[in-house]
Motif scaffolding. Sequence first.
Motif, PDB file in Angstrom:
ATOM      1  N   ARG A 120       0.855  -1.187   0.000  1.00 57.03           N
ATOM      2  CA  ARG A 120       0.000   0.000   0.000  1.00 57.03           C
ATOM      3  C   ARG A 120       0.891   1.237   0.000  1.00 57.03           C
ATOM      4  N   ARG A 121       0.318   2.339  -0.474  1.00 58.97           N
ATOM      5  CA  ARG A 121       1.067   3.597  -0.519  1.00 58.97           C
ATOM      6  C   ARG A 121       1.211   4.170   0.884  1.00 58.97           C
ATOM      7  N   ARG A 122       2.403   4.679   1.184  1.00 55.59           N
ATOM      8  CA  ARG A 122       2.639   5.391   2.432  1.00 55.59           C
ATOM      9  C   ARG A 122       3.281   6.747   2.189  1.00 55.59           C
ATOM     10  N   ILE A 123       3.764   7.011   0.956  1.00 57.36           N
ATOM     11  CA  ILE A 123       4.527   8.229   0.655  1.00 57.36           C
ATOM     12  C   ILE A 123       3.703   9.185  -0.198  1.00 57.36           C
ATOM     13  N   GLN A 124       3.638  10.438   0.254  1.00 56.18           N
ATOM     14  CA  GLN A 124       3.146  11.532  -0.575  1.00 56.18           C
ATOM     15  C   GLN A 124       4.315  12.469  -0.824  1.00 56.18           C
ATOM     16  N   VAL A 125       4.549  12.829  -2.077  1.00 56.53           N
ATOM     17  CA  VAL A 125       5.655  13.725  -2.434  1.00 56.53           C
ATOM     18  C   VAL A 125       5.139  15.158  -2.480  1.00 56.53           C
ATOM     19  N   ARG A 325      18.487  16.628 -28.352  1.00 59.35           N
ATOM     20  CA  ARG A 325      17.248  16.051 -27.851  1.00 59.35           C
ATOM     21  C   ARG A 325      17.580  14.725 -27.158  1.00 59.35           C
ATOM     22  N   VAL A 326      17.109  14.566 -25.921  1.00 56.41           N
ATOM     23  CA  VAL A 326      17.398  13.355 -25.147  1.00 56.41           C
ATOM     24  C   VAL A 326      16.086  12.679 -24.779  1.00 56.41           C
ATOM     25  N   GLU A 327      15.965  11.419 -25.070  1.00 51.61           N
ATOM     26  CA  GLU A 327      14.760  10.673 -24.732  1.00 51.61           C
ATOM     27  C   GLU A 327      14.768  10.273 -23.253  1.00 51.61           C
ATOM     28  N   VAL A 328      13.581  10.191 -22.682  1.00 51.40           N
ATOM     29  CA  VAL A 328      13.412   9.821 -21.273  1.00 51.40           C
ATOM     30  C   VAL A 328      13.172   8.320 -21.186  1.00 51.40           C
ATOM     31  N   SER A 329      13.890   7.676 -20.284  1.00 51.17           N
ATOM     32  CA  SER A 329      13.709   6.241 -20.057  1.00 51.17           C
ATOM     33  C   SER A 329      12.993   6.028 -18.732  1.00 51.17           C
ATOM     34  N   LEU A 330      11.791   5.453 -18.781  1.00 47.52           N
ATOM     35  CA  LEU A 330      11.005   5.173 -17.582  1.00 47.52           C
ATOM     36  C   LEU A 330      10.835   3.669 -17.410  1.00 47.52           C
ATOM     37  N   ALA A 331      10.901   3.228 -16.164  1.00 51.46           N
ATOM     38  CA  ALA A 331      10.597   1.847 -15.856  1.00 51.46           C
ATOM     39  C   ALA A 331       9.095   1.600 -16.061  1.00 51.46           C
ATOM     40  N   GLU A 332       8.691   0.349 -16.113  1.00 54.63           N
ATOM     41  CA  GLU A 332       7.282   0.045 -16.213  1.00 54.63           C
ATOM     42  C   GLU A 332       6.573   0.469 -14.928  1.00 54.63           C
ATOM     43  N   ARG A 333       5.436   1.093 -15.080  1.00 61.51           N
ATOM     44  CA  ARG A 333       4.719   1.615 -13.915  1.00 61.51           C
ATOM     45  C   ARG A 333       4.101   0.475 -13.119  1.00 61.51           C
ATOM     46  N   PRO A 334       4.481   0.335 -11.839  1.00 65.70           N
ATOM     47  CA  PRO A 334       3.922  -0.771 -11.029  1.00 65.70           C
ATOM     48  C   PRO A 334       2.410  -0.607 -10.803  1.00 65.70           C
ATOM     49  N   ALA A 335       1.759  -1.732 -10.562  1.00 64.09           N
ATOM     50  CA  ALA A 335       0.299  -1.725 -10.378  1.00 64.09           C
ATOM     51  C   ALA A 335      -0.135  -0.867  -9.202  1.00 64.09           C
ATOM     52  N   LEU A 336       0.701  -0.756  -8.155  1.00 65.24           N
ATOM     53  CA  LEU A 336       0.362   0.036  -6.984  1.00 65.24           C
ATOM     54  C   LEU A 336       0.110   1.493  -7.316  1.00 65.24           C
ATOM     55  N   TYR A 337       0.711   1.984  -8.408  1.00 61.17           N
ATOM     56  CA  TYR A 337       0.642   3.418  -8.736  1.00 61.17           C
ATOM     57  C   TYR A 337      -0.229   3.698  -9.963  1.00 61.17           C
ATOM     58  N   ARG A 338      -0.992   2.743 -10.385  1.00 67.57           N
ATOM     59  CA  ARG A 338      -1.870   2.956 -11.553  1.00 67.57           C
ATOM     60  C   ARG A 338      -3.230   3.475 -11.120  1.00 67.57           C
TER      61      ARG A 338
END
Length: 338
Positions: A120-125, A325-338
């Motif tokens: 479960r989420r515990r962090i708010q940024v 121009r530089v492309e951004v590399s992102l990891a796959e978004r985990p299910a917890l944050y969808r």
Amino acid sequence: MTDRTLGVAVIGTGMMGADHVRRIDRVISGARVTAVVDIDEERADALAATTEGCTAYTDHAAAMADPAVDAVLIASPGPAHEAALLDALARDLPVLCEKPLTPDAESALRVLEAEQKLGRRRIQVGWMRRFDSEYLRLRALLESGELGRPLLLHCRHRNVRVHDYFTDEMLITDAVAHEIDCTRWLLDQEITAVRVLRPVPSSGAPEGLSDPQLVLFETDGGAVVNVEMFATCGFGYQVQAEAVCEGGTARIGEGHGLMTNTAGRWGGEITQDFIARFADAYDREVQSWVDAARRGETTGPSAWDGYAVAAVCEAGVRAQVSGERVEVSLAERPALYR
């Protein structure tokens, strides 16, 4: 927890930490500061003395072990965030972490992994602009579809001045980071590429700082965003945004408050710093966090949002250096944050 006051440990007693202690103690409801933490023992003691029932610590782990601490607000320098976040997650404590989540994408992913293990989420940024009334109205308008699909987003971010130690990299990681988060939140799109353009530096910029800069984003929804970052404009603090959509435009940040007419001139005031400009947003942000924590929930910007901004910042710094121009590399978004 809804039937009692939330005890908060504030980690970091600099400008932001001290302001949050004041805010929790005097402005919002449902919480009180029960501990403050700083490696500077005298500064921690001095701040703790301003709040009844508050204990000063030099070690964040000791503060988290205090039975009076139910939640943690992190306002220490970015490099110290990972250790504090991991310790808070190990104790299953709700956290409001001032930006950045961590200084780089690799360490942010470690925090994401630890939070996912909790299930479960515990962090708010602390992306406070999401709680600003003007940004909230712009977000609601774009979500409604009334103006059609967003095509362009024009942003301006101006500071009066910065410290002499400020670097080009910090223009991205400490300043444009806010526009990165706002772009993702307002448009509900991820940033896929970054480019940075540099005009002739201002004479008011510290030696070695290339200021201002123009930062360009591309998104996975096909929008283009430009950010004017002028850290040493000299006249005031301004944060503005204009969305250009298929059926119209919307602009915020004009700052038209009190207007005067005198001596053959008309005009108003320009805010001089971010704490004054976003005071109400900070109040709403912390109140929202406290209310959610007392319910046993976590809302607001997530650790994933913190990671995504870190990844875009890394691409932005590479774009500063290369001019390409530089492309951004992102990891796959985990299910917890969808």
